[in-house]
Design a protein around this motif. Structure first.
Motif, PDB file in Angstrom:
ATOM      1  N   ASN A  21      27.137  -3.099  -7.890  1.00  0.00           N
ATOM      2  CA  ASN A  21      28.647  -3.244  -8.099  1.00  0.00           C
ATOM      3  C   ASN A  21      29.338  -3.087  -6.582  1.00  0.00           C
ATOM      4  O   ASN A  21      30.347  -2.532  -6.293  1.00  0.00           O
ATOM      5  CB  ASN A  21      29.457  -2.249  -8.764  1.00  0.00           C
ATOM      6  N   GLY A  22      28.781  -3.467  -5.601  1.00  0.00           N
ATOM      7  CA  GLY A  22      29.195  -3.811  -4.265  1.00  0.00           C
ATOM      8  C   GLY A  22      28.877  -2.280  -3.422  1.00  0.00           C
ATOM      9  O   GLY A  22      29.466  -2.053  -2.292  1.00  0.00           O
ATOM     10  N   LYS A  23      28.384  -1.395  -3.965  1.00  0.00           N
ATOM     11  CA  LYS A  23      28.301  -0.029  -3.448  1.00  0.00           C
ATOM     12  C   LYS A  23      26.563   0.343  -3.236  1.00  0.00           C
ATOM     13  O   LYS A  23      25.986  -0.165  -3.998  1.00  0.00           O
ATOM     14  CB  LYS A  23      28.748   0.873  -4.452  1.00  0.00           C
ATOM     15  N   ARG A  24      26.146   0.923  -2.099  1.00  0.00           N
ATOM     16  CA  ARG A  24      24.870   1.540  -2.133  1.00  0.00           C
ATOM     17  C   ARG A  24      24.861   2.902  -2.570  1.00  0.00           C
ATOM     18  O   ARG A  24      25.655   3.712  -2.415  1.00  0.00           O
ATOM     19  CB  ARG A  24      24.901   1.552  -0.386  1.00  0.00           C
ATOM     20  N   TYR A  25      23.686   3.076  -2.952  1.00  0.00           N
ATOM     21  CA  TYR A  25      23.239   4.254  -3.764  1.00  0.00           C
ATOM     22  C   TYR A  25      21.813   4.769  -3.104  1.00  0.00           C
ATOM     23  O   TYR A  25      21.000   3.709  -2.910  1.00  0.00           O
ATOM     24  CB  TYR A  25      23.040   4.465  -5.272  1.00  0.00           C
ATOM     25  N   PHE A  26      21.599   6.026  -2.997  1.00  0.00           N
ATOM     26  CA  PHE A  26      19.845   6.161  -2.702  1.00  0.00           C
ATOM     27  C   PHE A  26      19.177   5.863  -3.885  1.00  0.00           C
ATOM     28  O   PHE A  26      19.200   5.957  -4.896  1.00  0.00           O
ATOM     29  CB  PHE A  26      19.907   7.905  -2.358  1.00  0.00           C
TER      30      PHE A  26
ATOM     31  N   THR B 177       0.791  -1.276   0.126  1.00  0.00           N
ATOM     32  CA  THR B 177      -0.006   0.052  -0.085  1.00  0.00           C
ATOM     33  C   THR B 177       0.709   1.317  -0.276  1.00  0.00           C
ATOM     34  O   THR B 177       1.940   1.220   0.422  1.00  0.00           O
ATOM     35  CB  THR B 177      -1.018   0.170   1.448  1.00  0.00           C
ATOM     36  N   PRO B 178       0.445   2.391  -0.522  1.00  0.00           N
ATOM     37  CA  PRO B 178       1.156   3.619  -0.722  1.00  0.00           C
ATOM     38  C   PRO B 178       1.794   4.121   0.755  1.00  0.00           C
ATOM     39  O   PRO B 178       2.495   4.988   0.618  1.00  0.00           O
ATOM     40  CB  PRO B 178       0.310   4.619  -1.527  1.00  0.00           C
ATOM     41  N   ASP B 179       0.975   3.803   1.777  1.00  0.00           N
ATOM     42  CA  ASP B 179       1.629   4.245   3.027  1.00  0.00           C
ATOM     43  C   ASP B 179       2.912   3.728   3.718  1.00  0.00           C
ATOM     44  O   ASP B 179       3.519   4.152   4.545  1.00  0.00           O
ATOM     45  CB  ASP B 179       0.400   4.447   4.037  1.00  0.00           C
ATOM     46  N   ILE B 180       3.047   2.554   3.077  1.00  0.00           N
ATOM     47  CA  ILE B 180       4.348   1.797   3.462  1.00  0.00           C
ATOM     48  C   ILE B 180       5.381   2.354   2.604  1.00  0.00           C
ATOM     49  O   ILE B 180       5.576   2.302   1.329  1.00  0.00           O
ATOM     50  CB  ILE B 180       4.117   0.312   3.106  1.00  0.00           C
ATOM     51  N   PRO B 181       6.579   2.914   3.327  1.00  0.00           N
ATOM     52  CA  PRO B 181       7.583   3.426   2.509  1.00  0.00           C
ATOM     53  C   PRO B 181       8.317   2.610   1.735  1.00  0.00           C
ATOM     54  O   PRO B 181       8.474   1.293   2.116  1.00  0.00           O
ATOM     55  CB  PRO B 181       8.604   4.028   3.555  1.00  0.00           C
ATOM     56  N   MET B 182       9.009   2.872   0.413  1.00  0.00           N
ATOM     57  CA  MET B 182       9.771   2.076  -0.340  1.00  0.00           C
ATOM     58  C   MET B 182      11.133   2.131   0.231  1.00  0.00           C
ATOM     59  O   MET B 182      11.592   2.674   1.148  1.00  0.00           O
ATOM     60  CB  MET B 182       9.765   2.625  -1.558  1.00  0.00           C
ATOM     61  N   GLN B 183      12.052   1.023  -0.355  1.00  0.00           N
ATOM     62  CA  GLN B 183      13.338   1.079  -0.074  1.00  0.00           C
ATOM     63  C   GLN B 183      14.118   2.180   0.089  1.00  0.00           C
ATOM     64  O   GLN B 183      13.936   3.198  -1.127  1.00  0.00           O
ATOM     65  CB  GLN B 183      14.022  -0.269  -0.701  1.00  0.00           C
ATOM     66  N   SER B 184      15.108   2.649   0.955  1.00  0.00           N
ATOM     67  CA  SER B 184      15.811   4.017   0.653  1.00  0.00           C
ATOM     68  C   SER B 184      17.069   3.987  -0.087  1.00  0.00           C
ATOM     69  O   SER B 184      17.338   4.994  -0.488  1.00  0.00           O
ATOM     70  CB  SER B 184      16.097   4.617   2.103  1.00  0.00           C
ATOM     71  N   THR B 185      17.744   2.623  -0.242  1.00  0.00           N
ATOM     72  CA  THR B 185      18.599   2.672  -1.119  1.00  0.00           C
ATOM     73  C   THR B 185      18.830   1.361  -1.919  1.00  0.00           C
ATOM     74  O   THR B 185      17.896   0.533  -1.714  1.00  0.00           O
ATOM     75  CB  THR B 185      20.120   2.513   0.051  1.00  0.00           C
TER      76      THR B 185
END
Length: 273
Positions: A209-214, A197-205
């Motif tokens: 290639n082994g690195k995290r991005y927003f 449901t739209p009230d549940i936040p989506m993943q933030s990152t």
């Protein structure tokens, strides 16, 4: 060009390159001011239409039914944009005629068009180009871009929204932004299925290639904050059913408008109207 490959093999380069582009774009973000050198001379209000177009490999798929046969999703998107711009120009002409005898005329509303494409990274093809007279300059520039680029790579929503946010920075007090985000697939940088449901936040990152991005949500939220006085409208256009769940979720969560997949364009390109 090969720079995408190089960037992706070293994600820190992506960040550096993005920062460099951001700096360059921030320096010349306000074309209107530059030309007149004085903000007072700018039109009372500007409507800035930003098209964010998926340029991933799947956009090559030729399954959009036109009157004369099938065309690729990539070509179909540009057909839609052409129709949309022609309609805007027609409305502009109508407004001018209606207001010719009215001193508080709407001639003060300037229309600007930006176009960006995104796959694993993003690129600006047109930046705040004024839509004037018959719109020939804008339509020619879009035609050139359509021919110059061939869809390739993955579907990176984060790259698309990050660039859209950058392009949407207000150029004058009365600036109104319309974001038209077009994609045919679920994003490659988000989970296969969106939150229920739209009230549940989506993943933030997301990880590449082994690195995290927003992830995309950060940039959509920042864009909404930047235009918190209700001067932003977002349209999520789904070109193929696979993209439906995510685009619908984003539209509901961020109060945009969702347009359902329609792989036939004999109906006057309803998606953009």
């Amino acid at each position: 060009s090969n720079h995408n490959k190089n960037d992706n093999s070293d994600p820190s380069m992506v960040v550096k390159r993005e920062e460099r582009i951001n700096n360059e774009e921030n320096q010349n973000a306000v074309i209107g001011d530059k030309e007149v050198g004085n903000e007072e001379v700018l039109p009372a209000s500007t409507t800035h239409i930003i098209f964010a177009i998926d340029c991933s490999t799947s956009m090559k798929t030729t399954d959009v039914v036109m009157n004369k046969g099938k065309i690729s999703r990539w070509d179909a998107v540009f057909e839609c944009i052409n129709t949309f711009i022609s309609d805007q120009l027609e409305q502009q002409q109508q407004q001018k005629q209606n207001n010719e005898n009215d001193d508080s005329s709407l001639d003060d509303v300037a229309l600007e068009v930006s176009v960006l494409i995104f796959n694993d990274s993003a690129e600006t093809l047109l930046k705040r180009m004024p839509l004037v007279n018959d719109g020939k300059k804008v339509l020619d520039a879009i035609r050139t871009a359509r021919k110059a680029y061939k869809p390739k790579g993955g579907t990176g929503f984060s790259a698309g929204f990050k660039r859209a946010k950058l392009l949407s920075s207000p150029s004058s007090r009365g600036s109104y932004v319309v974001l038209v985000f077009l994609s045919d697939r679920r994003p490659g940088d988000l989970t296969p299925i969106p939150p229920k449901t739209p009230d549940i936040p989506m993943q933030s990152t997301f990880k590449r290639n082994g690195k995290r991005y927003f992830a995309a949500g950060k940039y959509i939220e920042e864009m909404k904050q930047m235009h918190s006085e209700g001067n932003l409208s977002m349209h999520f256009i789904c070109i193929f059913t696979e993209g439906k769940k995510w685009l619908e979720y984003l539209s509901n969560r961020y109060k945009g408008t969702f347009h359902d997949p329609e792989l036939s364009m004999g109906n006057d390109n309803d998606a953009l109207q």
